[in-house]
Design a protein around this motif. Structure first.
Motif, mmCIF file in Angstrom:
data_model
loop_
_atom_site.group_PDB
_atom_site.id
_atom_site.type_symbol
_atom_site.label_atom_id
_atom_site.label_comp_id
_atom_site.label_asym_id
_atom_site.label_seq_id
_atom_site.Cartn_x
_atom_site.Cartn_y
_atom_site.Cartn_z
ATOM 1 N N ARG A 1 2.868 -8.545 -1.908
ATOM 2 C CA ARG A 1 2.690 -7.857 -0.613
ATOM 3 C C ARG A 1 4.041 -7.503 0.020
ATOM 4 O O ARG A 1 5.049 -7.453 -0.680
ATOM 5 C CB ARG A 1 1.838 -8.702 0.365
ATOM 6 C CG ARG A 1 0.650 -9.441 -0.224
ATOM 7 C CD ARG A 1 -0.387 -8.556 -0.891
ATOM 8 N NE ARG A 1 -1.561 -9.365 -1.248
ATOM 9 C CZ ARG A 1 -2.463 -9.002 -2.128
ATOM 10 N NH1 ARG A 1 -2.392 -7.849 -2.757
ATOM 11 N NH2 ARG A 1 -3.489 -9.781 -2.378
ATOM 12 N N ASN B 1 -0.292 -2.284 -5.515
ATOM 13 C CA ASN B 1 -1.454 -1.945 -4.665
ATOM 14 C C ASN B 1 -1.218 -2.302 -3.202
ATOM 15 O O ASN B 1 -1.974 -3.054 -2.601
ATOM 16 C CB ASN B 1 -2.744 -2.588 -5.199
ATOM 17 C CG ASN B 1 -2.699 -4.100 -5.220
ATOM 18 O OD1 ASN B 1 -1.636 -4.699 -5.358
ATOM 19 N ND2 ASN B 1 -3.852 -4.736 -5.079
ATOM 20 N N LEU C 1 -11.035 -10.978 -8.477
ATOM 21 C CA LEU C 1 -11.602 -9.950 -9.347
ATOM 22 C C LEU C 1 -10.674 -9.688 -10.518
ATOM 23 O O LEU C 1 -9.468 -9.570 -10.287
ATOM 24 C CB LEU C 1 -11.836 -8.652 -8.556
ATOM 25 C CG LEU C 1 -12.967 -8.752 -7.531
ATOM 26 C CD1 LEU C 1 -13.004 -7.520 -6.633
ATOM 27 C CD2 LEU C 1 -14.324 -8.925 -8.221
ATOM 28 N N HIS D 1 -3.768 -13.617 0.337
ATOM 29 C CA HIS D 1 -4.438 -12.984 1.487
ATOM 30 C C HIS D 1 -4.374 -13.989 2.627
ATOM 31 O O HIS D 1 -4.363 -15.204 2.378
ATOM 32 C CB HIS D 1 -5.921 -12.720 1.177
ATOM 33 C CG HIS D 1 -6.141 -11.630 0.173
ATOM 34 N ND1 HIS D 1 -6.102 -10.290 0.494
ATOM 35 C CD2 HIS D 1 -6.412 -11.684 -1.145
ATOM 36 C CE1 HIS D 1 -6.341 -9.564 -0.582
ATOM 37 N NE2 HIS D 1 -6.526 -10.381 -1.603
HETATM 38 O O1 DOR Z 1 -8.652 -10.742 -7.058
HETATM 39 C C1 DOR Z 1 -7.883 -9.800 -7.063
HETATM 40 N N1 DOR Z 1 -6.984 -9.603 -6.083
HETATM 41 N N2 DOR Z 1 -7.943 -8.920 -8.074
HETATM 42 C C2 DOR Z 1 -7.235 -7.799 -8.072
HETATM 43 O O2 DOR Z 1 -7.361 -7.042 -8.997
HETATM 44 C C3 DOR Z 1 -6.364 -7.444 -6.926
HETATM 45 C C4 DOR Z 1 -5.944 -8.630 -6.197
HETATM 46 C C5 DOR Z 1 -5.348 -8.330 -4.852
HETATM 47 O O3 DOR Z 1 -4.521 -7.425 -4.757
HETATM 48 O O4 DOR Z 1 -5.674 -9.039 -3.884
#
Ligand code: DOR
Ligand code: ZN
Length: 343
Positions: free
Chosen positions: A17, A41, A219, A251
């Motif tokens: 991040r 991302n 994921l 997160h």
């Molecule tokens: O669980 C996940 N978190 N899978 C991902 O592909 C992206 C990642 C995220 O950026 O939080």
């Protein structure tokens, strides 16, 4: 075995991040790993080399003063990635790959690729210039069961990509199924894969049995025990196609412990310790060094690290949270004791 010294590892799949989260998490990675492939991302995504260089600078500035850690940058592939940008990545010292997120597959993937076949011209250029394509391998159509998304992606998309671009360097990221292991084993040597600590240590019961545990939700989602066992077998087999990639994905605690919680496990605080625990359970601690420190560097064509790190069998308790009030992150295994400690 109570002590294990291995060459310094690298993390071939990492989210750090920006801003206060970056400043909270980066020292955890830099303490263990020599290098890490940094995921693009962000919001907005890192789609161009210039943006990646600015992001790299932000990461370097957030590092502790004595850290020798090197961030290896990636670009986020979109339907409008210019062909020129692929050549630019091939020529860049600091940007190492493109990341393909099928649109809607995961956190900040809305700008990803909706029609993968429309990106075939870009894959051809990556194949030509030897630029690796890192793939989040899940279909996104709402009609598919979430536990089947990886397998269906392999059957309907990835097989086409590898057939059409046999020399394209591909990393299938964060494998979660037996089918994905079999696909990578059968593929050519230019196809490798990363495996996370949570997918080696847990099956889907960790998220759902006895209550909903959001800190195990990531994921691709954790699968059944038979899949965990296949991943553990692959990671500990000594096959150089499989290497370490934590997918540590911080997160805020408030966004994980939420009625619509974010996907991602934060594991960077104890990444190597968690892998050591999994490898020890398999009776294969002797295979940790290849997986963690050699095979990824070899795949990316980078030199292996020359420093070493030492793990000791000495239990420690993971804090309940890391960070300050504006960036509170709950780590994987918060409050629990881990058997291995990095010294
Ligand atoms: O669980 C996940 N978190 N899978 C991902 O592909 C992206 C990642 C995220 O950026 O939080
Ligand atoms: Zn990821």
């Amino acid at each position: 075995m109570d002590k294990l010294t291995i060459s310094q590892p690298d993390d071939w799949h990492l989210h750090v991040r920006t801003g206060s989260i970056l400043r909270t998490v980066i020292a955890h990675t830099a303490r263990q790993f020599g290098r890490a492939i940094i995921m693009p991302n962000l919001k907005p995504p890192v789609t161009m080399v210039d943006q990646a260089l600015a992001y790299r600078q932000e990461i370097l500035e957030a590092l502790p003063a004595d850290a020798a850690f090197q961030p290896l940058m990636t670009l986020y592939l979109t339907a409008s990635t210019p062909l020129d940008e692929i050549k630019k990545v091939a020529d860049s010292e600091f940007v190492h790959a493109f990341k393909l997120y099928p649109a809607g597959a995961t956190t900040n993937s809305d700008a990803g690729v909706a029609d993968i076949e429309a990106a075939f011209g870009l894959f051809a250029a990556m194949e030509k210039y030897g630029v690796p394509l890192l793939i989040h391998g899940e279909v996104t159509d709402a009609e598919h069961d979430i536990f089947d998304r990886e397998k269906i992606f392999i059957d309907t998309k990835l097989n086409k990509i590898t057939a059409q671009f046999p020399a394209l360097r591909i990393v299938l990221e964060h494998l979660t199924t037996q089918e994905a292991v079999q696909f990578v084993e059968a593929a050519a040597d230019n196809v490798g894969a990363t495996i996370t600590p949570q997918h080696l240590l847990y099956n889907r019961n960790a998220i759902l049995a006895g209550g909903i545990r959001p800190h195990y939700y990531c994921l691709p989602i954790l699968k059944r025990e038979q899949h965990r066992l296949a991943l553990l077998q692959a990671a500990t087999s000594g096959n150089p196609k499989f290497f370490l990639g934590t997918d540590s994905a911080p997160h805020l605690t408030s966004l994980k412990e939420n009625s619509c919680g974010c996907a991602g496990c934060y594991s960077a605080h104890a990444a190597l310790e968690l892998y050591a625990e999994a490898f020890e359970q398999a009776g294969k601690l002797d295979k940790l060094e290849g997986f963690a420190s050699f095979f990824g560097a070899d795949f990316y064509g980078l030199p292996r690290n020359t420093a070493t790190v030492t793990l000791e069998k000495s239990a420690w308790q993971v804090p309940d949270v890391y960070g300050s009030l504006d960036a509170e992150i709950t780590p994987l295994r918060a409050g629990e004791h881990l058997p291995w400690r990095l010294v």
